[in-house]
Write a protein that holds these residues in place. Sequence first.
Motif, mmCIF file in Angstrom:
data_model
loop_
_atom_site.group_PDB
_atom_site.id
_atom_site.type_symbol
_atom_site.label_atom_id
_atom_site.label_comp_id
_atom_site.label_asym_id
_atom_site.label_seq_id
_atom_site.Cartn_x
_atom_site.Cartn_y
_atom_site.Cartn_z
ATOM 1 N N THR A 306 4.974 -4.002 -6.972
ATOM 2 C CA THR A 306 5.847 -4.855 -6.161
ATOM 3 C C THR A 306 5.617 -4.629 -4.675
ATOM 4 O O THR A 306 5.488 -5.586 -3.886
ATOM 5 C CB THR A 306 7.321 -4.567 -6.507
ATOM 6 N N LEU A 307 5.539 -3.369 -4.259
ATOM 7 C CA LEU A 307 5.323 -3.059 -2.848
ATOM 8 C C LEU A 307 3.942 -3.497 -2.380
ATOM 9 O O LEU A 307 3.789 -4.013 -1.262
ATOM 10 C CB LEU A 307 5.517 -1.559 -2.613
ATOM 11 N N LYS A 308 2.958 -3.300 -3.208
ATOM 12 C CA LYS A 308 1.601 -3.718 -2.829
ATOM 13 C C LYS A 308 1.528 -5.222 -2.613
ATOM 14 O O LYS A 308 0.875 -5.700 -1.685
ATOM 15 C CB LYS A 308 0.599 -3.284 -3.904
ATOM 16 N N LYS A 309 2.217 -5.970 -3.469
ATOM 17 C CA LYS A 309 2.214 -7.431 -3.311
ATOM 18 C C LYS A 309 2.849 -7.816 -1.977
ATOM 19 O O LYS A 309 2.333 -8.704 -1.262
ATOM 20 C CB LYS A 309 2.947 -8.105 -4.459
ATOM 21 N N ARG A 310 3.947 -7.154 -1.619
ATOM 22 C CA ARG A 310 4.568 -7.436 -0.323
ATOM 23 C C ARG A 310 3.610 -7.146 0.828
ATOM 24 O O ARG A 310 3.485 -7.923 1.780
ATOM 25 C CB ARG A 310 5.833 -6.593 -0.151
ATOM 26 N N LEU A 311 2.935 -5.994 0.713
ATOM 27 C CA LEU A 311 2.018 -5.609 1.793
ATOM 28 C C LEU A 311 0.814 -6.532 1.865
ATOM 29 O O LEU A 311 0.361 -6.897 2.965
ATOM 30 C CB LEU A 311 1.578 -4.161 1.590
ATOM 31 N N GLY A 323 -6.006 -13.682 -0.175
ATOM 32 C CA GLY A 323 -5.451 -12.508 -0.830
ATOM 33 C C GLY A 323 -6.498 -11.553 -1.334
ATOM 34 O O GLY A 323 -6.323 -10.325 -1.292
ATOM 35 N N ASP A 324 -7.630 -12.071 -1.828
ATOM 36 C CA ASP A 324 -8.665 -11.187 -2.359
ATOM 37 C C ASP A 324 -9.478 -10.520 -1.264
ATOM 38 O O ASP A 324 -10.408 -9.770 -1.540
ATOM 39 C CB ASP A 324 -9.578 -11.955 -3.314
ATOM 40 N N VAL A 335 -9.462 -5.091 5.356
ATOM 41 C CA VAL A 335 -9.328 -6.544 5.452
ATOM 42 C C VAL A 335 -10.699 -7.127 5.759
ATOM 43 O O VAL A 335 -11.344 -6.759 6.755
ATOM 44 C CB VAL A 335 -8.322 -6.947 6.551
ATOM 45 N N THR A 336 -11.162 -8.021 4.888
ATOM 46 C CA THR A 336 -12.473 -8.642 5.062
ATOM 47 C C THR A 336 -12.294 -10.037 5.636
ATOM 48 O O THR A 336 -11.637 -10.900 5.038
ATOM 49 C CB THR A 336 -13.218 -8.737 3.723
ATOM 50 N N GLY A 337 -12.866 -10.256 6.818
ATOM 51 C CA GLY A 337 -12.735 -11.550 7.486
ATOM 52 C C GLY A 337 -13.640 -12.601 6.878
ATOM 53 O O GLY A 337 -14.477 -12.333 6.005
#
Length: 544
Positions: A306-311, A323-324, A335-337
Motif C-alpha cells: 500500500t505504501l509503495k503504491k502511494r510513493l 509507473g513502470d 526514476v527512468t526518464g
Amino acid sequence: VRRMGGGFGGKETQAAQWACLAAVFATRLNRPVKMRLDRQDDMVLTGKRHDFLNRFKIGFDDEGRIQGADIELASFCGYSADLSDSITDRAMFHVDNAYNLHDCRVIGHRCRTNTVSNTAFRGFGGPQGMILAECMLDDIARKVGKDPLDVRKLNYYKEGEQTHYGQPIEDFYLPELIETLENNCDYRKRREDIAAFNKTSPWKKRGLALTPVRFGISFTTTFLNQAGALVHIYTDGSIHLNHGGTEMGQGLYTKVAQVVANEFAVDVDMVRVSATTTDKVPNTSATAASSGTDLNGKAAQNACITLKKRLVDFAVDYFKVAGDAVRFENNHIVVTGDDGQEDWVSFAEFVNLAYVNRVSLSTTGFYKTPEIHYDPKAERGKPFLYYAFGATCAEVEIDTLTGEYKILRADILHDVGNSLNPAIDIGQVEGAFVQGTGWLTSEELLWDNQGRLSSASAATYKIPTSVDIPEVFNVELFDRPAAADTIYHSKAVGEPPLMHGIAVFCALRDAVASVSDYKVSPQLDTPATPERILNAVMACQAAE
C-alpha cells in the motif's frame, strides 16, 4: 510483550492464571506488580505436553502395502480441557504422516485426569500422532522381513490422492527429498555395516532409521489464520514496524523486518520493530501453529505494498513519468526518464519529498490465509494451506547389558521452501531435533504415592544437554520454493523439525530388534529411557 523468553507452547494459554493473580494484587495495591515463579513451582503448577496412549490394528499385503487401519488415540488432558480438543484433533490429522492408510478409521479420546491441565507444546499433538505412523511402518517391515525404508517407500502418498480427512495431496515432493537424503547419508552402505557389526558384537548393538516428516501448516481453527501489521515511514528514511507476532527467540522479528526491508529495497537496519502490543495491532492470533512468519510477514508485506503504491503514484506525478519507470533499489528510488536517463534519489530524500507534498507515510496491513476450511461434523476439508516436509537418518548404539545408549549420527534434510533466513532456519531445525529427541528418550514425568510431581527440577527431569547431541550432526535445507502463495514462497520452520527426533526413537527400536534378528518388533514406550530399553531387550531375548 517485551521479553518472553522461550515459548514452545506452554505460554499460549497458561500464562493467564499468573496474569490474573498479578492483576488482583495490582488492583488491591494500586501499583505495578510483577509475578515470577521459581523453576520448581513452574514445573509443578503448569501444564505439560499431552501424554497419549495410541493403539492400532493395521492390514497389509505380503509386500507390506497398507490396505486399511483402525486407530485409536487417547490424550491425557488433565483436570480441564484447555487446548486438548485442538491438540487431539491435530494428532488425528497426523497419524498418517507420509503414508496412504486407505480404508481407515481414526478415533480420538479426550481423557480427564487428576493432574494439572495439560496444554500446548511444540507440534501441538502432531508429534504424538506422527510417531504412531512410524511405529506402524517399522512393525510392518519386521513382519514381512524387509528394510523399513523400502516399506515406507511402498506406502507414500501419491500426487492427487486424499488424506483420511479429505485434503488433496498436492506438491508432494517428499519422496524426492527422502531419496536425496538416502543417497547423501549413504543409507544402504551403513545398513550393511550395521548388520555386520551386530553379528560380531555380543553386547553392543546398533540401529538405523530413516523417517519422514509431513506436517500441516495453519491453525486448524480457521478464524485464527489472520494477522495485522502497522508500518510507518519517517522523513529520515527509517521504518517503524509493528505486527501481531511475538518474539520468543525464534527470529520472527528478524524475518518480518527482512520482509519490510526487501519490499522497500533498503538495509534491514533501517527497520525498527517495536514490542508487540494490541494498542497498535488489535485482535491478534497466538504466535503459534508455526504460522508466525507466514501470517505476520504477509500482513507486513500488505502494508508495504500500500505504501509503495502511494510513493510510486507520487513519483509518477512529481517526475512526470510512467509507473513502470519507478523502482526501489539499493536504498534509493530510481526514476527512468523518457530519454532513458536514470535519476537515483536516496530513499530518505525521496520520503522527505513525499512528506513535504503531503503523502501519507503510514498504513495498516492485513492477511488471512486463503483456501483453508474444515467441517468438524463431516470430518472433511482442507485444514492446512500446505505441508512442510523433511527427513532424518539417525544411527544409535545401545548396550544390551544396561540399556544405555548414544546417538552416533544424525543427518537431517528439511524443507523450508525458499528460506527467508537460512541461519535462523538451520538453528531452528537443530534445536527442534534435540528437543524432539529429549521428548522421546529422556524427559520422563514421575509422580510419588501422594500424587505429587517428583520430577520437578533439572536434577530429576532429564532434558538433553550438549553430551546428548549426535557425535556427527549434519543439517541441510532442501532448496525448493513452496508452491503455495506464502511470503516469498517460504515455509514454516517452528514446529515441523521437532518430529525429526522420531528417527532416533525408531533407530533405538531397530537396535533392540536386532537382538532377535529383527523377527520381533519390540514394545518400547516413550520416553525410551535406559530402563525401558533394557526391558525391551530382555523381552526380545525371551521371545527368540
